[in-house]
Design an enzyme around this catalytic site. Structure first.
Site, mmCIF file in Angstrom:
data_model
loop_
_atom_site.group_PDB
_atom_site.id
_atom_site.type_symbol
_atom_site.label_atom_id
_atom_site.label_comp_id
_atom_site.label_asym_id
_atom_site.label_seq_id
_atom_site.Cartn_x
_atom_site.Cartn_y
_atom_site.Cartn_z
ATOM 1 N N ASN A 9 62.972 4.471 51.007
ATOM 2 C CA ASN A 9 62.578 4.567 49.696
ATOM 3 C C ASN A 9 62.435 5.964 49.446
ATOM 4 O O ASN A 9 61.499 6.846 49.754
ATOM 5 C CB ASN A 9 61.210 3.773 49.348
ATOM 6 C CG ASN A 9 60.677 4.071 48.140
ATOM 7 O OD1 ASN A 9 61.357 4.687 47.208
ATOM 8 N ND2 ASN A 9 59.335 3.863 47.947
ATOM 9 N N LYS A 11 61.682 7.455 46.734
ATOM 10 C CA LYS A 11 60.803 7.765 45.556
ATOM 11 C C LYS A 11 61.405 8.934 44.669
ATOM 12 O O LYS A 11 62.589 8.846 44.386
ATOM 13 C CB LYS A 11 59.698 8.299 46.421
ATOM 14 C CG LYS A 11 58.954 7.494 47.298
ATOM 15 C CD LYS A 11 57.615 7.586 47.635
ATOM 16 C CE LYS A 11 57.109 6.821 49.097
ATOM 17 N NZ LYS A 11 55.888 6.665 49.081
ATOM 18 N N HIS A 95 55.381 -1.826 44.483
ATOM 19 C CA HIS A 95 55.067 -0.771 45.226
ATOM 20 C C HIS A 95 53.588 -0.475 44.950
ATOM 21 O O HIS A 95 53.266 -0.347 43.857
ATOM 22 C CB HIS A 95 55.892 0.417 45.029
ATOM 23 C CG HIS A 95 55.934 1.423 46.255
ATOM 24 N ND1 HIS A 95 55.002 2.419 46.354
ATOM 25 C CD2 HIS A 95 56.637 1.545 47.462
ATOM 26 C CE1 HIS A 95 55.032 3.076 47.295
ATOM 27 N NE2 HIS A 95 55.912 2.572 48.095
ATOM 28 N N GLU A 97 52.448 2.305 44.642
ATOM 29 C CA GLU A 97 52.422 3.614 43.575
ATOM 30 C C GLU A 97 52.605 2.897 42.273
ATOM 31 O O GLU A 97 52.014 3.420 41.167
ATOM 32 C CB GLU A 97 53.510 4.539 43.926
ATOM 33 C CG GLU A 97 53.029 5.611 45.008
ATOM 34 C CD GLU A 97 54.241 5.804 46.345
ATOM 35 O OE1 GLU A 97 55.169 5.950 45.503
ATOM 36 O OE2 GLU A 97 53.937 6.191 47.306
ATOM 37 N N GLU A 167 52.615 -3.023 53.232
ATOM 38 C CA GLU A 167 52.429 -1.682 53.108
ATOM 39 C C GLU A 167 51.083 -1.306 52.975
ATOM 40 O O GLU A 167 50.470 -1.332 51.786
ATOM 41 C CB GLU A 167 53.128 -0.773 52.084
ATOM 42 C CG GLU A 167 54.534 -1.113 52.294
ATOM 43 C CD GLU A 167 55.590 -0.022 51.726
ATOM 44 O OE1 GLU A 167 56.091 0.728 52.236
ATOM 45 O OE2 GLU A 167 55.500 0.009 50.410
ATOM 46 N N GLY A 173 52.339 7.425 53.249
ATOM 47 C CA GLY A 173 52.679 8.851 52.972
ATOM 48 C C GLY A 173 51.493 9.872 53.682
ATOM 49 O O GLY A 173 50.993 10.815 53.169
ATOM 50 N N SER A 213 54.135 5.206 56.834
ATOM 51 C CA SER A 213 54.362 6.504 57.665
ATOM 52 C C SER A 213 55.081 5.993 58.956
ATOM 53 O O SER A 213 54.859 6.189 60.178
ATOM 54 C CB SER A 213 52.900 7.137 58.132
ATOM 55 O OG SER A 213 52.334 7.465 57.054
HETATM 56 C C1 PEP Z 1 56.555 4.025 50.994
HETATM 57 O O1 PEP Z 1 56.290 4.598 49.998
HETATM 58 O O2 PEP Z 1 57.112 2.732 50.943
HETATM 59 C C2 PEP Z 1 56.164 4.327 52.277
HETATM 60 C C3 PEP Z 1 56.002 3.667 53.261
HETATM 61 O O3 PEP Z 1 56.040 5.769 52.468
HETATM 62 P P1 PEP Z 1 55.881 6.505 53.885
HETATM 63 O O4 PEP Z 1 56.979 6.169 54.784
HETATM 64 O O5 PEP Z 1 56.137 7.973 53.408
HETATM 65 O O6 PEP Z 1 54.369 6.245 54.360
#
Ligand code: PEP
Length: 256
Positions: A9, A11, A95, A97, A167, A173, A213
């Site tokens: 992803n 973003k 998601h 966000e 998630e 992040g 992460s």
């Molecule tokens: C995400 O935004 O779906 C995500 C898992 O981000 P990150 O891997 O940077 O934590």
């Protein structure tokens, strides 16, 4: 047999040149690592360039979001038929966000899930708790709400096509990853929930990715867990070498 699925992803990152280079490198790995489905979700403005780089390869492409309406006066939005028309196979919905920065509700996300199927796209449905919810032992309640709303009204055939991405918001992040045991516990909970919403055969079919992460040095342990079928990767999907390692580590974990 659930085919592992690892999707990047991107973003609101990359520019046209780096998006194409990343897509080309990722498409090469997707071709080489046969037992894992590999995807990329670039910014909407680079979908066409990424789809061109992915054409004729095993790399699948996802939208990062969409509106539930087929078209109309929704400035700044993208409709499912547009993603489909470009050649996307998947769309990320719900998601964290979108939920927490842009205020998307379970009801709105549910409409989008239905719209995805109507317009021929497979949803990657993101679910997960915030830190304070985990600390208040609300993880299962939050995940139950997200999953139940996300699957509401779906036929068994549709439900089998949904990819769930667990998630935990506190791991996105932040560099904080759920331990493989913490992630596995929630993945097993989701599968049990799907058994009660549908049946055991359906629950055994649905792929559940972990996200938060994920990196080259932790994906083997995460994907070694029985109910973790892949990864949704943010930051670490932006570096071609690191993302390639995440994919090969996932393949090694699943022995494919
Ligand atoms: C995400 O935004 O779906 C995500 C898992 O981000 P990150 O891997 O940077 O934590």
């Amino acid at each position: 047999m659930r085919k592992p699925f690892i999707c990047g992803n991107w973003k609101m990152n990359t520019d046209r040149k780096s998006a194409v280079a990343l897509a080309q490198a990722t498409a090469k790995v997707a071709q080489e690592v046969k037992g894992v489905e590999v995807g990329a979700a670039p910014p909407a403005c680079y979908l066409e360039a990424v789809l061109a780089a992915a054409r004729g390869t095993a790399l699948v492409v996802a939208g990062q979001n969409m509106h539930n309406e087929a078209g109309g006066a929704f400035t700044g939005e993208i409709a499912g038929p547009m993603l489909k028309d470009l050649g996307c196979l998947y769309v990320i919905l719900g998601h964290s966000e979108r939920r927490h920065i842009f205020g998307e509700t379970d009801e709105f996300i549910s409409k989008k899930v239905h719209a995805a199927f109507k317009f021929g796209l497979k949803p990657i449905l993101c679910v997960g708790e915030k830190l304070e919810e985990r600390q208040a032992t609300q993880t299962e309640a939050v995940v139950r709400r997200h999953v139940t709303a996300g699957f509401a009204g779906l036929s068994k055939e549709q439900a089998a096509q949904v990819v769930v991405a667990y998630e935990p918001v506190w791991a996105i992040g932040t560099g904080l990853t759920a331990t493989p045991q913490q992630a596995q516990a929630v993945h097993a909970f989701i599968r049990k929930l799907l058994t009660s919403l549908y049946d055991a055969a359906l629950a055994a079919e649905v792929r559940i990715q972990y996200g938060g992460s994920v990196k080259a040095d932790n994906n083997f342990d995460l994907m070694s867990q029985p109910d973790i079928d892949g990864a949704l990767v943010g930051g670490a999907s932006l570096k071609a070498d690191g993302f390639a390692k995440i994919i090969t580590e996932g393949a090694r974990a699943k022995k494919v």
